[in-house]
Design a protein around this motif. Structure first.
Motif, PDB file in Angstrom:
ATOM      1  N   THR A   1      47.890  45.958  21.288  1.00  0.00           N
ATOM      2  CA  THR A   1      48.443  46.296  22.799  1.00  0.00           C
ATOM      3  C   THR A   1      47.499  46.927  23.422  1.00  0.00           C
TER       4      THR A   1
ATOM      5  N   GLU B   1      47.872  46.673  16.942  1.00  0.00           N
ATOM      6  CA  GLU B   1      46.955  47.659  17.883  1.00  0.00           C
ATOM      7  C   GLU B   1      45.605  47.268  19.395  1.00  0.00           C
TER       8      GLU B   1
ATOM      9  N   PRO C   1      37.835  51.435  13.702  1.00  0.00           N
ATOM     10  CA  PRO C   1      38.343  49.466  13.784  1.00  0.00           C
ATOM     11  C   PRO C   1      39.909  49.776  13.719  1.00  0.00           C
ATOM     12  N   LEU C   2      40.015  48.826  13.996  1.00  0.00           N
ATOM     13  CA  LEU C   2      41.812  49.121  14.784  1.00  0.00           C
ATOM     14  C   LEU C   2      42.521  47.413  14.329  1.00  0.00           C
ATOM     15  N   THR C   3      43.799  47.770  13.763  1.00  0.00           N
ATOM     16  CA  THR C   3      44.510  46.282  13.093  1.00  0.00           C
ATOM     17  C   THR C   3      44.695  45.302  14.269  1.00  0.00           C
TER      18      THR C   3
END
Lengths: 505, 229
Positions: B178, B175, B170-172
C-alpha cells in the motif's frame, strides 16, 4: 475491467434493480402503446429511448447504495425516484440524450448533485485519461447488444412462425402478415424487451467505471488500507468510507426497430393468365375499364386465390454423366447394357467394404479417439495404504475392532487402543465408504472429507457422527494426553460398531 | 468481497487470479477478428475468382469455410489462446482450471458458435454471457473455457531519490505494498487530498500533512531498495 465490476455489482443486486427498472418501464411502454395510433409506433420507441436517462436513475440509485452495503427495496427506490430526478430537463435536452458515454457522468449529476461550471469541471476530471472513451465505447457496444438482441428476438419469432416450405424464415415479417399493426407492435415489443435488459447493464457498467475513476483519483483503496493499518495499530474498528452524495445522466444509441417490410410479389400463375386470355376482346372502352377494375380487385387479398411463397425446388437432374467411367460401368454391369455382375451386388459390396474400413479405422485408432473424447472414465484411485502415518489397509485390522480395542485398553495400552480405533475408522471410511483421502491428510482433512461426502449424500450420517466422535477422543488423547474414561469409551465403541460394522454384520 | 475475479489454487497451493472479460470487450475483439477475416477472405477470393472463374469460386468458398471455422481454433491453440482481436484487446482464452486451451476445447467452443449465433446475431451467446457470472457463452460452458484479461506485468517501482527512513514498527506485506502504491500514485491525486492521505497516515508516521507524506517517501525509499539510514 471496471465495467465488468459494475456488471458483477448488478448481478449481485439484479432482482431489485431489474424489478425497479421494469415497473415504470413497463407502465410507460403500455401507456405509449395504447396512446400511439397505428403507423406511429416508431414514435413510441423513440419516446422510450428519449426517456431512458430518467429510467437509468433508478438502477443508479440502487447500485450506489448497494456499494456501501445499504440494501434498498424496490418500493424505497420508487419512492426516492422523484427526488432523484433533479436536472431531468437538461438530461433530456441539448446533446445529452445522444451522448453515448453519458453513463459515466450520470453519477456527477445524480449522486454528487453538481451543477453548472462545477459539474463541467467534474466531468472533465472524471472523463480524463481515456475514461470517457471507455464509457463511450461501452455505450456503443450496449447499443449494438440491443440491436443484436432485437434481431435475435425477430429471428426467434421468424423461426417459430415461418411456414415450413418457406425458404426465408423472415418472410413472415412481410409476406404472410400483411397486418402492419401486428408488425409494428412486434417491433415495439422487441425494443421494450431488449432495452429493458440492456438499460441496467449500461448503467451498472458506467457506474463501475465511475467508481474506479474516483478510487483512482482520490486513492480510496489507499485510504482504506491506511485506516486498516491505523485500526490494527490502535485496535479501533475502521470507519466505513464516506457516503456519496448524488446525481445525473444521458442516452444510448439506438437505431429504430429493424422491420424488413418487403412484400413478396410475383406474376399471376398460369391458370389465371390463361383465364384472362380466354376472354374475348373487350366490346368497348367501358368493358375494358370494368375488366381492368375487376382484375385489380381479384388480384388483391382476400379475393385473389393464389399466394406468393419463396421455397426450395429441386433442380431437374441433368443427365450428362457421359464420361469414360460411366460408359465403362454401363458396358460391364448387368443393370446397364452389358452382361457382368449386377450393379446392386457391386453396390452392396462397396457399402460393406466402407463399413469394414470404418470399423477397422475406429478399432485401429481407438486409443487416441478415446483419449481425445475423454470417454475413459477416470479410474478412482485406490485408497492410499497410509493416512496420517497410520496403516489403513483393511487386512492389517483385527477381525473385531471394538473388542480388540477394549481388550487392549483394559490391558493398559491406552494409546495403542485409541490408535487402533482411529486407524480402523479411517480405513473403513476409505475402503467401505469411498472417501477420497491422500497420504498426507490430517485429522481435520478427514473430517472435512466426511462432511463433504455426507452433504453429497454418499456417506450415512451415522458414519460421520462416528468419525467425529472418534476423532475428538483421538485428538484429545494423542495430542493433549487427555484420556477418556472407560465409561465414555464403551458407548463410543457401540456407536462405532453400528456406524461402521453394521453393514458388514 | 465483490471483485469480479476468479481465484484458483493449484495442488501445490499456489493461488492464481483471473479476471473474466465481459461481453463488451469480447464484442470488440470479435469485431476486429471479423473485419480481419472479411479482409483476408476478400483478398483471397477476388484474385481466385478473376483468374480461375468457377473453380476459383469453389476454392474461394473453401477459403471462407476455413476462415469461418478454422481461424479461431488455429489461433487459439497455436497462439496461446489469443486470436488477433483478442491479442489487441489483451484477452486470452483459458481452460476453466487456468491451463492453456487444447484442440478439444478450442474446436468445441468454436463449433458451438453456431448455437451462440442462434437465432440471429449471437442472441443466445449474449444472453448466456449476461446470465453467467464468468461471462461464458454456451460454447465456453460446453468446452469448459473462460476468456480472461491477460495481466500486464506491473513495472517495478522506481527507486526514490530520498534518504531512506526505517519503519517505526513492522508492516505486513500488504501494508508495505500500500505504501509503495501510495507513493506511485499520489501525484495523480489533488493536493488537498494528498494532505488528507498524509493525515490518515499519522498513526504510522506520527506527523500530519506534507511532513507525514515526506516521511512516507522515506519509508518507501527504504522498502524499495535503499538501505535504511
Amino acid at each position: 475491467m471496471a465495467v465488468d465490476l459494475g456488471h458483477a455489482l448488478l448481478r449481485r443486486h439484479w432482482r431489485t434493480t431489474y424489478l425497479a427498472w421494469w415497473g415504470p418501464w413497463l407502465l410507460a411502454s403500455i401507456l405509449l402503446w395504447l396512446c400511439m395510433p397505428q403507423g406511429w409506433m416508431w414514435v413510441a420507441s423513440l419516446v422510450l429511448w428519449w426517456l431512458r436517462p430518467i429510467f437509468e436513475r433508478l438502477p443508479l440509485f440502487i447500485l450506489s447504495r448497494a456499494v456501501f452495503g445499504e440494501r434498498v427495496t424496490v418500493r424505497q427506490a420508487w419512492r426516492a425516484w422523484p427526488r432523484q430526478l433533479g436536472g431531468w430537463f437538461r438530461s433530456l435536452t441539448w446533446w445529452r440524450p445522444v451522448m453515448v458515454g453519458r453513463g459515466l457522468y450520470a453519477p456527477i449529476w445524480q449522486l454528487e448533485n453538481a451543477r453548472g461550471t462545477f459539474a463541467a469541471q467534474r466531468r472533465k476530471v472524471l472523463g480524463a485519461r481515456g475514461a470517457y472513451g471507455v464509457a463511450a465505447w461501452f455505450g456503443v457496444a450496449c447499443a449494438h447488444f440491443e440491436m443484436a438482441l432485437q434481431f435475435a428476438v425477430y429471428g426467434a419469432l421468424g423461426l417459430v412462425l415461418a411456414q415450413p416450405e418457406s425458404a426465408n424464415p423472415f418472410a413472415f415479417l412481410a409476406g404472410h402478415y400483411q397486418d402492419s399493426a401486428l408488425l409494428e407492435s412486434a417491433g415495439f415489443l422487441c425494443y421494450v424487451l431488449t432495452a429493458g435488459v440492456i438499460g441496467p447493464v449500461y448503467t451498472a457498467g458506467c457506474f463501475g467505471l465511475y467508481l474506479c475513476r474516483r478510487a483512482e483519483l482520490e486513492g480510496w483503496d489507499i485510504e482504506l488500507s491506511l485506516r486498516r493499518l491505523a485500526a490494527r495499530r490502535n485496535g479501533v474498528a475502521p470507519r466505513g468510507a464516506g457516503m456519496l452524495a448524488a446525481l445525473l445522466l444521458g442516452v444510448a444509441l439506438w437505431w429504430g426497430a429493424p422491420a424488413p417490410a418487403y412484400a413478396l410479389e410475383c406474376p399471376p400463375p398460369d391458370e389465371v393468365v390463361a383465364m384472362r386470355q380466354g376472354r374475348g376482346p373487350a366490346i368497348d372502352a367501358r368493358q375494358a375499364e370494368l375488366r381492368r377494375q375487376l382484375d385489380d380487385v381479384l388480384a388483391r387479398e382476400p379475393l385473389r386465390n393464389w399466394t406468393c411463397i419463396e421455397t426450395w425446388v429441386p433442380e431437374a437432374r441433368k443427365n450428362d454423366d457421359n464420361n469414360w467411367l460411366a460408359d465403362w460401368l454401363r458396358k460391364h454391369l448387368k443393370g446397364g447394357r452389358g452382361d457382368g455382375i449386377s450393379a446392386n451386388v457391386l453396390k452392396i459390396a462397396l457399402i460393406v467394404l466402407l463399413v469394414v474400413i470404418l470399423a477397422w479405422l475406429l478399432w485401429r485408432y481407438r486409443g487416441p479417439l478415446v483419449s481425445a473424447l475423454q470417454l475413459q472414465t477416470r479410474r478412482t484411485a485406490a485408497p492410499p495404504t497410509e493416512v496420517c502415518g497410520l496403516d489403513i489397509r483393511p487386512e492389517t485390522l483385527p477381525e473385531d475392532v471394538p473388542d480388540t480395542v477394549m481388550r487392549t485398553w483394559r490391558e493398559g495400552r491406552q494409546r495403542e487402543a485409541l490408535a487402533l480405533l482411529y486407524r480402523a475408522t479411517v480405513s473403513r471410511l476409505a475402503h467401505d465408504h469411498g472417501i477420497e483421502l491422500v497420504a498426507g491428510a490430517t485429522e481435520g482433512d478427514v473430517l472435512a472429507a466426511c462432511r463433504r461426502s455426507r452433504l453429497a449424500g454418499s456417506l450415512p450420517e451415522a458414519a460421520e457422527r462416528g468419525c467425529t466422535g472418534v476423532t475428538e477422543v483421538w485428538r484429545n488423547a494423542a495430542y493433549a494426553q487427555r484420556w477418556p474414561a472407560e465409561a465414555q469409551l464403551a458407548p463410543l465403541l457401540a456407536q462405532w460398531r453400528v456406524a461402521f460394522d453394521g453393514a458388514r454384520a | 468481497m465483490l471483485d469480479g475475479k476468479l481465484h484458483l489454487s493449484t495442488p501445490e497451493g499456489v493461488s492464481l487470479v483471473f479476471t473474466p472479460a465481459g461481453p463488451a470487450r469480447r464484442g470488440y475483439a470479435w469485431l476486429i477478428d471479423w473485419l480481419l477475416r472479411a479482409l483476408i477472405g476478400l483478398v483471397l477470393y477476388i484474385p481466385l475468382l478473376v483468374t480461375l472463374g468457377r473453380a476459383g469460386m469453389g476454392l474461394g468458398l473453401v477459403a471462407f469455410f476455413l476462415l469461418q471455422w478454422a481461424y479461431g481454433v488455429l489461433f487459439e491453440v497455436l497462439g496461446d489462446g489469443r486470436t488477433p482481436g483478442k491479442r489487441m484487446l489483451g484477452l486470452q482464452v483459458l481452460r476453466e482450471d487456468g491451463l492453456p486451451v487444447g484442440w478439444r476445447e478450442s474446436v468445441l467452443r468454436n463449433v458451438l458458435r453456431a448455437i451462440d449465433f442462434m437465432p440471429l446475431c449471437y442472441g443466445i451467446g449474449l444472453g448466456a454471457m449476461l446470465l453467467d457470472a464468468r461471462f461464458r457463452r454456451i460454447g465456453d460452458l460446453v468446452a469448459g473455457t473462460i476468456v480472461v484479461y491477460r495481466e500486464q506485468p506491473t513495472p517495478l517501482p522506481k527507486a526514490l531519490d530520498v534518504a531512506p527512513v526505517a519503519l517505526p514498527f513492522p508492516l505486513t506485506p500488504d501494508e508495505q505494498r500500500t505504501l509503495v502504491d501510495l507513493v506511485e500514485r499520489v501525484h495523480a491525486v489533488p493536493p488537498q487530498r494528498q494532505l488528507e492521505l498524509g493525515d490518515l497516515a499519522q498513526p504510522l508516521t506520527g506527523l500530519r500533512g506534507q511532513a507525514s507524506l515526506d516521511r512516507l517517501y522515506g519509508y518507501v525509499a527504504g522498502l524499495t531498495g535503499k538501505d535504511a539510514a
